[in-house]
Design a protein around this motif. Structure first.
Motif, PDB file in Angstrom:
ATOM      1  N   MET A 174       0.831  -1.197   0.000  1.00 64.30           N
ATOM      2  CA  MET A 174       0.000   0.000   0.000  1.00 64.30           C
ATOM      3  C   MET A 174       0.869   1.252   0.000  1.00 64.30           C
ATOM      4  O   MET A 174       2.050   1.212   0.333  1.00 64.30           O
ATOM      5  CB  MET A 174      -0.930   0.002   1.218  1.00 64.30           C
ATOM      6  CG  MET A 174      -1.990  -1.097   1.207  1.00 64.30           C
ATOM      7  SD  MET A 174      -3.058  -1.041   2.668  1.00 64.30           S
ATOM      8  CE  MET A 174      -3.946   0.499   2.393  1.00 64.30           C
ATOM      9  N   LYS A 175       0.248   2.375  -0.344  1.00 64.03           N
ATOM     10  CA  LYS A 175       0.952   3.652  -0.400  1.00 64.03           C
ATOM     11  C   LYS A 175       0.474   4.541   0.744  1.00 64.03           C
ATOM     12  O   LYS A 175      -0.733   4.705   0.951  1.00 64.03           O
ATOM     13  CB  LYS A 175       0.694   4.337  -1.742  1.00 64.03           C
ATOM     14  CG  LYS A 175       1.174   3.538  -2.945  1.00 64.03           C
ATOM     15  CD  LYS A 175       0.767   4.217  -4.241  1.00 64.03           C
ATOM     16  CE  LYS A 175       1.187   3.386  -5.448  1.00 64.03           C
ATOM     17  NZ  LYS A 175       0.726   3.997  -6.724  1.00 64.03           N
ATOM     18  N   TYR A 176       1.445   5.115   1.452  1.00 63.30           N
ATOM     19  CA  TYR A 176       1.140   5.948   2.613  1.00 63.30           C
ATOM     20  C   TYR A 176       1.812   7.311   2.466  1.00 63.30           C
ATOM     21  O   TYR A 176       2.964   7.402   2.032  1.00 63.30           O
ATOM     22  CB  TYR A 176       1.632   5.291   3.901  1.00 63.30           C
ATOM     23  CG  TYR A 176       0.868   4.047   4.293  1.00 63.30           C
ATOM     24  CD1 TYR A 176      -0.189   4.115   5.192  1.00 63.30           C
ATOM     25  CD2 TYR A 176       1.200   2.810   3.757  1.00 63.30           C
ATOM     26  CE1 TYR A 176      -0.894   2.975   5.556  1.00 63.30           C
ATOM     27  CE2 TYR A 176       0.502   1.665   4.109  1.00 63.30           C
ATOM     28  CZ  TYR A 176      -0.544   1.754   5.010  1.00 63.30           C
ATOM     29  OH  TYR A 176      -1.240   0.624   5.359  1.00 63.30           O
ATOM     30  N   LEU A 177       1.096   8.347   2.855  1.00 63.24           N
ATOM     31  CA  LEU A 177       1.641   9.695   2.935  1.00 63.24           C
ATOM     32  C   LEU A 177       1.574  10.140   4.392  1.00 63.24           C
ATOM     33  O   LEU A 177       0.499  10.137   4.999  1.00 63.24           O
ATOM     34  CB  LEU A 177       0.839  10.662   2.060  1.00 63.24           C
ATOM     35  CG  LEU A 177       1.167  12.157   2.210  1.00 63.24           C
ATOM     36  CD1 LEU A 177       2.611  12.444   1.800  1.00 63.24           C
ATOM     37  CD2 LEU A 177       0.191  13.006   1.386  1.00 63.24           C
ATOM     38  N   ILE A 178       2.726  10.501   4.958  1.00 62.14           N
ATOM     39  CA  ILE A 178       2.799  10.988   6.335  1.00 62.14           C
ATOM     40  C   ILE A 178       3.101  12.481   6.297  1.00 62.14           C
ATOM     41  O   ILE A 178       4.086  12.905   5.687  1.00 62.14           O
ATOM     42  CB  ILE A 178       3.888  10.241   7.131  1.00 62.14           C
ATOM     43  CG1 ILE A 178       3.501   8.766   7.291  1.00 62.14           C
ATOM     44  CG2 ILE A 178       4.102  10.887   8.495  1.00 62.14           C
ATOM     45  CD1 ILE A 178       4.555   7.926   8.000  1.00 62.14           C
ATOM     46  N   VAL A 179       2.242  13.269   6.939  1.00 62.81           N
ATOM     47  CA  VAL A 179       2.396  14.727   6.959  1.00 62.81           C
ATOM     48  C   VAL A 179       2.532  15.194   8.404  1.00 62.81           C
ATOM     49  O   VAL A 179       1.633  14.982   9.225  1.00 62.81           O
ATOM     50  CB  VAL A 179       1.195  15.428   6.289  1.00 62.81           C
ATOM     51  CG1 VAL A 179       1.368  16.947   6.351  1.00 62.81           C
ATOM     52  CG2 VAL A 179       1.037  14.964   4.849  1.00 62.81           C
ATOM     53  N   HIS A 180       3.661  15.818   8.696  1.00 66.00           N
ATOM     54  CA  HIS A 180       3.923  16.323  10.047  1.00 66.00           C
ATOM     55  C   HIS A 180       4.983  17.405   9.918  1.00 66.00           C
ATOM     56  O   HIS A 180       5.978  17.228   9.217  1.00 66.00           O
ATOM     57  CB  HIS A 180       4.420  15.187  10.944  1.00 66.00           C
ATOM     58  CG  HIS A 180       4.459  15.519  12.403  1.00 66.00           C
ATOM     59  ND1 HIS A 180       5.263  16.506  12.932  1.00 66.00           N
ATOM     60  CD2 HIS A 180       3.791  14.981  13.466  1.00 66.00           C
ATOM     61  CE1 HIS A 180       5.089  16.565  14.238  1.00 66.00           C
ATOM     62  NE2 HIS A 180       4.206  15.654  14.591  1.00 66.00           N
TER      63      HIS A 180
ATOM     64  N   LEU B 291       3.340  14.632  -8.163  1.00 68.56           N
ATOM     65  CA  LEU B 291       3.080  13.217  -7.906  1.00 68.56           C
ATOM     66  C   LEU B 291       1.662  12.847  -8.323  1.00 68.56           C
ATOM     67  O   LEU B 291       1.432  11.815  -8.967  1.00 68.56           O
ATOM     68  CB  LEU B 291       3.281  12.898  -6.421  1.00 68.56           C
ATOM     69  CG  LEU B 291       4.709  12.893  -5.871  1.00 68.56           C
ATOM     70  CD1 LEU B 291       4.689  12.604  -4.375  1.00 68.56           C
ATOM     71  CD2 LEU B 291       5.554  11.854  -6.586  1.00 68.56           C
ATOM     72  N   ALA B 292       0.714  13.697  -7.937  1.00 66.77           N
ATOM     73  CA  ALA B 292      -0.684  13.422  -8.268  1.00 66.77           C
ATOM     74  C   ALA B 292      -0.909  13.429  -9.778  1.00 66.77           C
ATOM     75  O   ALA B 292      -1.628  12.576 -10.319  1.00 66.77           O
ATOM     76  CB  ALA B 292      -1.586  14.453  -7.590  1.00 66.77           C
TER      77      ALA B 292
ATOM     78  N   TRP C 263       0.276   9.164  -9.058  1.00 68.54           N
ATOM     79  CA  TRP C 263       0.510   8.604  -7.726  1.00 68.54           C
ATOM     80  C   TRP C 263      -0.542   9.126  -6.757  1.00 68.54           C
ATOM     81  O   TRP C 263      -0.845  10.324  -6.723  1.00 68.54           O
ATOM     82  CB  TRP C 263       1.893   8.991  -7.211  1.00 68.54           C
ATOM     83  CG  TRP C 263       2.268   8.303  -5.914  1.00 68.54           C
ATOM     84  CD1 TRP C 263       2.879   7.100  -5.779  1.00 68.54           C
ATOM     85  CD2 TRP C 263       2.039   8.787  -4.580  1.00 68.54           C
ATOM     86  NE1 TRP C 263       3.058   6.790  -4.452  1.00 68.54           N
ATOM     87  CE2 TRP C 263       2.547   7.805  -3.689  1.00 68.54           C
ATOM     88  CE3 TRP C 263       1.456   9.934  -4.050  1.00 68.54           C
ATOM     89  CZ2 TRP C 263       2.493   7.949  -2.305  1.00 68.54           C
ATOM     90  CZ3 TRP C 263       1.394  10.079  -2.671  1.00 68.54           C
ATOM     91  CH2 TRP C 263       1.909   9.098  -1.807  1.00 68.54           C
ATOM     92  N   ALA C 264      -1.095   8.233  -5.963  1.00 67.59           N
ATOM     93  CA  ALA C 264      -2.069   8.624  -4.946  1.00 67.59           C
ATOM     94  C   ALA C 264      -1.923   7.695  -3.750  1.00 67.59           C
ATOM     95  O   ALA C 264      -1.805   6.475  -3.917  1.00 67.59           O
ATOM     96  CB  ALA C 264      -3.497   8.558  -5.490  1.00 67.59           C
ATOM     97  N   PRO C 265      -1.925   8.244  -2.546  1.00 68.96           N
ATOM     98  CA  PRO C 265      -1.800   7.392  -1.359  1.00 68.96           C
ATOM     99  C   PRO C 265      -3.105   6.662  -1.062  1.00 68.96           C
ATOM    100  O   PRO C 265      -4.196   7.182  -1.317  1.00 68.96           O
ATOM    101  CB  PRO C 265      -1.468   8.390  -0.250  1.00 68.96           C
ATOM    102  CG  PRO C 265      -2.125   9.661  -0.691  1.00 68.96           C
ATOM    103  CD  PRO C 265      -2.033   9.672  -2.194  1.00 68.96           C
TER     104      PRO C 265
ATOM    105  N   PHE D  76      -6.329  14.451  -3.072  1.00 65.34           N
ATOM    106  CA  PHE D  76      -6.467  12.990  -3.031  1.00 65.34           C
ATOM    107  C   PHE D  76      -7.839  12.619  -2.457  1.00 65.34           C
ATOM    108  O   PHE D  76      -7.958  12.204  -1.296  1.00 65.34           O
ATOM    109  CB  PHE D  76      -5.354  12.373  -2.181  1.00 65.34           C
ATOM    110  CG  PHE D  76      -3.967  12.693  -2.654  1.00 65.34           C
ATOM    111  CD1 PHE D  76      -3.524  12.242  -3.895  1.00 65.34           C
ATOM    112  CD2 PHE D  76      -3.103  13.442  -1.869  1.00 65.34           C
ATOM    113  CE1 PHE D  76      -2.238  12.529  -4.339  1.00 65.34           C
ATOM    114  CE2 PHE D  76      -1.821  13.734  -2.301  1.00 65.34           C
ATOM    115  CZ  PHE D  76      -1.385  13.283  -3.544  1.00 65.34           C
ATOM    116  N   PRO D  77      -8.890  12.767  -3.241  1.00 69.93           N
ATOM    117  CA  PRO D  77     -10.252  12.577  -2.716  1.00 69.93           C
ATOM    118  C   PRO D  77     -10.564  11.149  -2.288  1.00 69.93           C
ATOM    119  O   PRO D  77     -11.468  10.936  -1.475  1.00 69.93           O
ATOM    120  CB  PRO D  77     -11.143  13.013  -3.887  1.00 69.93           C
ATOM    121  CG  PRO D  77     -10.283  12.876  -5.101  1.00 69.93           C
ATOM    122  CD  PRO D  77      -8.896  13.196  -4.655  1.00 69.93           C
TER     123      PRO D  77
END
Length: 391
Positions: A1-7, A78-79, A83-85, A104-105
């Motif tokens: 799976m694809k994950y995006l971490i934002v911090h 990326l989008a 690419w989409a998480p 990324f809806p």
């Protein structure tokens, strides 16, 4: 799976999730704010306020939108490349995640909520101008947090006390899941020694520790120093190790220099037996705790620090402030001691008591570690976080 971490300071509180996802071979992209970026072996994106929005002239709302647009622009290539998480893990904070749902809806967005800022109590005697300013600041700060709540699929907060700071209508949609404490890393050590500023400290020496991000009122720094100066007079062998930066992080108003200079000018503590370590890396911090005889954790009603649970996990006795976030963890006399942060005499007496009564200190330390293992252990907290992410 694809994950995006934002911090803003990624991976931040998501460090254990990040490591787990990497160990399972998932594709992870990390986005963090410029100047706080840790080098990670994954694709990293950096966002920042546009130059024209920096400084006090720009309003908070403009900065929120500006930060969100900065990350949007970083993610857009990326989008557009397809690419989409599958999952976005976001820290609800200053606005970086503002446009993630638009970009990324279909992603499942899971947000960590730390704090919701309330207006000051009008009965505190604050003058009208200061009251209006703090109320306006709270409303502005909550704006991006509310946006994150509206856009998320699931959310969580580390403690019941923190959840209760949010509007009641939010509670049913916020799970209470702590970040988790690695009790195999933060573990008791019978033989441990560290060197600080050319001096060597060993397990068994009489040592009191204090830790915080900054030296400020929110974390009871002045109250601690006033009490420790009294205990030093009573106990000539006592050493004090302070792991904190001389800065303001949570106190209201402008951020900047901390309260060390104020303490130096107003409190007669023993300079030879008080050691300021600054912010220390985790590998050193655990050693500091492992040589400690007693850890003191003070806070006003605010976000609970990891350092309290880290100290308890190491098995040393903890003296905490009798404030709501600490009372959620410590039951007075069962797994630690609690006193009012504003009662300097009680603070000093409690420190003196725990340093003198090693049997009582040992009992409280062991009970504190059991509390962390049972309620805040990493394995169980991480599993609950992963379950929330998977829906």
């Amino acid at each position: 799976m694809k994950y995006l971490i934002v911090h803003d300071a990624a991976p931040g509180q998501f460090i254990h999730i990040y490591k787990h996802l990497r160990s399972e071979g998932h594709e992870v992209v990390v986005a963090s704010r410029r100047g706080t970026t840790h080098r990670l072996p994954v694709k990293q994106l950096v966002y920042e306020l546009p130059e024209e929005l920096k400084g006090s002239r720009s309003g908070y709302t403009a900065k929120v939108i500006g930060l969100g647009l900065s990350l949007y622009e970083e993610l857009k290539p990326l989008a557009f490349d397809g690419w989409a998480p599958d999952v976005i893990l976001s820290h609800a904070s200053r606005g970086a995640s503002y446009f993630l749902r638009d970009l990324f809806p279909r992603a499942r967005i899971v947000s960590l909520f730390e704090w919701y800022y309330g207006a000051p109590n009008p009965d505190t005697g604050m003058d009208e101008g200061a009251f209006r300013q703090q109320a306006a600041n709270a409303a502005a700060t909550n704006m991006p947090i509310s946006r994150d709540f509206d856009c998320m699929d699931a959310g969580y907060t580390p403690t019941l006390f923190q959840r209760d700071a949010f509007p009641k209508s939010w509670h049913r949609n916020l799970e209470v899941i702590h970040d988790g404490i690695d009790t195999d890393f933060y573990t008791p050590a019978n033989k441990r020694a560290i060197e600080v500023n050319g001096k060597r400290f060993r397990k068994g020496d009489e040592i009191v520790t204090y830790a915080a991000r900054g030296m400020e009122h929110t974390r009871g720094f002045v109250e601690f120093m006033a009490a420790i100066s009294e205990v030093q007079k009573r106990r000539p062998d006592l050493q004090v190790l302070i792991a904190a930066a001389d800065r303001l992080c949570y106190d209201p108003g402008e951020k900047g220099k901390g309260l060390k200079s104020f303490v130096d000018e107003t409190i007669d503590y023993d300079r030879e037996r008080t050691h300021f370590l600054g912010l220390v890396p985790e590998a050193k911090f655990v050693s500091v705790l492992q040589v400690s005889s007693l850890h003191v954790y003070l806070t006003k009603p605010f976000v609970l620090s990891w350092s309290l649970l880290n100290a308890m996990s190491v098995g040393i006795p903890v003296l905490g402030s009798a404030s709501a976030p600490v009372q959620e963890v410590i039951s007075n006399g069962d797994n630690g001691l609690l006193v009012s942060m504003d009662d300097g005499q009680a603070l000093a007496d409690a420190m003196d008591h725990l340093l003198a009564d090693q049997v009582e200190a040992g009992r409280l330390g062991r009970a504190g570690r059991e509390t962390v293992i049972e309620r805040y252990g990493l394995a169980q907290c991480l599993q609950r976080q992963l379950d929330l992410m998977r829906g």
